[in-house]
Scaffold this motif. Sequence first.
Motif, mmCIF file in Angstrom:
data_model
loop_
_atom_site.group_PDB
_atom_site.id
_atom_site.type_symbol
_atom_site.label_atom_id
_atom_site.label_comp_id
_atom_site.label_asym_id
_atom_site.label_seq_id
_atom_site.Cartn_x
_atom_site.Cartn_y
_atom_site.Cartn_z
ATOM 1 N N GLU A 1 0.823 -1.219 0.000
ATOM 2 C CA GLU A 1 0.000 0.000 0.000
ATOM 3 C C GLU A 1 0.856 1.268 0.000
ATOM 4 N N VAL A 2 2.109 1.167 0.434
ATOM 5 C CA VAL A 2 2.964 2.373 0.466
ATOM 6 C C VAL A 2 3.248 2.903 -0.936
ATOM 7 N N TYR A 3 3.091 2.061 -1.952
ATOM 8 C CA TYR A 3 3.343 2.508 -3.318
ATOM 9 C C TYR A 3 2.179 3.325 -3.886
ATOM 10 N N GLY A 4 0.981 3.151 -3.309
ATOM 11 C CA GLY A 4 -0.185 3.774 -3.910
ATOM 12 C C GLY A 4 -0.458 3.170 -5.275
ATOM 13 N N THR A 5 -1.299 3.829 -6.050
ATOM 14 C CA THR A 5 -1.601 3.344 -7.393
ATOM 15 C C THR A 5 -0.329 3.324 -8.245
ATOM 16 N N LEU B 1 6.869 6.413 -3.286
ATOM 17 C CA LEU B 1 5.933 6.104 -2.210
ATOM 18 C C LEU B 1 4.829 7.148 -2.195
ATOM 19 N N GLN B 2 3.582 6.689 -2.028
ATOM 20 C CA GLN B 2 2.434 7.587 -2.071
ATOM 21 C C GLN B 2 1.462 7.205 -0.951
ATOM 22 N N LYS C 1 2.636 3.590 7.529
ATOM 23 C CA LYS C 1 3.581 2.523 7.175
ATOM 24 C C LYS C 1 4.792 3.098 6.445
ATOM 25 N N ILE C 2 4.585 4.119 5.631
ATOM 26 C CA ILE C 2 5.730 4.801 5.010
ATOM 27 C C ILE C 2 6.618 5.386 6.111
ATOM 28 N N GLY C 3 5.996 6.034 7.096
ATOM 29 C CA GLY C 3 6.764 6.599 8.192
ATOM 30 C C GLY C 3 7.549 5.552 8.952
ATOM 31 N N GLU D 1 -8.325 5.315 -3.109
ATOM 32 C CA GLU D 1 -8.307 3.953 -3.653
ATOM 33 C C GLU D 1 -7.020 3.699 -4.429
ATOM 34 N N VAL D 2 -6.386 2.577 -4.138
ATOM 35 C CA VAL D 2 -5.193 2.155 -4.865
ATOM 36 C C VAL D 2 -5.661 1.286 -6.024
ATOM 37 N N GLU D 3 -5.502 1.800 -7.235
ATOM 38 C CA GLU D 3 -6.116 1.167 -8.397
ATOM 39 C C GLU D 3 -5.330 -0.017 -8.938
ATOM 40 N N ARG D 4 -4.011 -0.018 -8.730
ATOM 41 C CA ARG D 4 -3.226 -1.097 -9.335
ATOM 42 C C ARG D 4 -1.998 -1.419 -8.504
#
Length: 336
Positions: A130-134, A146-147, A156-158, A282-285
């Motif tokens: 999830e730290v990557y985002g879409t 990271l997004q 989680k990024i932190g 929402e993380v699309e991909r």
Amino acid sequence: MNWNGRKVLVTGADGFIGSHLVERLVRHGADVRAFVLYNSFGSWGWLDHCDPKVRDNFEVFLGDIRDPNGVRTAMAECDTVFHLAALIAIPFSYHSPDAYVDTNIRGTLNVLQAARDLDVKRILHTSTSEVYGTARYVPIDEEHPLQGQSPYSATKIGADQIALSFHRSFELPVVIVRPFNTYGPRQSMRAIIPTVITQLLGGKQNIQLGSLTPTRDFSFVSDTVAGFITLSSFDNAIGEVVNLGSGFEISIGETVELIAGVMRKEISVVQDQQRMRPKNSEVERLFASTKKISELTDWQAEFSGKEGFERGIIETVSWFKESANLNKYNNTSYTL
């Protein structure tokens, strides 16, 4: 690695992945201390229901990852730490972000401070895809930006960055393990696969879900656990961020169809607004590159590709069909 005589701490041992990891480490001969969230019922979470052959062969420490003194006490005499304790439900992070900062960031800081003071030999810190985002490109490698698209992923990024800073500042032997979407027996109903399976086993034909278009790289829990253990034994992984994925991308809608096919059920999907993330959250991909772990170690996903995913779904459905397991889930209402 020979685990005989190795003293290991697993935080978040009462959870989905953590309980599987404890079982695997015990079978490998490790001396395991399982850090479980304190509660007045004396419950060990999923460890209450682990393999009877394993149950009497690990030590339980009831505590709270947010308490630095308890963390330090739990870590005493341990040479390896698998840090999995975290708040992970994305919807609840919209409601109570402070709790995620306290648990995911400050809790990780407590683990790192104790590990530094106690001269721990290896810390495996759990990240998330999830730290990557879409995805801006696929497959997603560890250099992807990271997004923070939810309070959960931001914390989680932190936590990841604090862990890496301790490696760079103090040479703490940290490995950042970044699993993509792990699934399998014991997973929470906050995840898509248990949500579908439990609703179908409850006799529902109109399945309530959120968005069907996002894609995910699903990893069976035994592969994720094997990845953690493998990375703990390779020195060249220290200071690195390493993805764990299956090498297979599938949409939520296609996943629902596959589960229905395995279970031989006719279904229709009803979109439930309360299960939808805010549009920009929402993380699309998500689709993992596992090139790095292949270069660093000998780990390979056993449940890879579409065929592996279907095998994993069959095993997961089989587990949920056992009444003793299904009865632990409430499929009549939605919980954040």
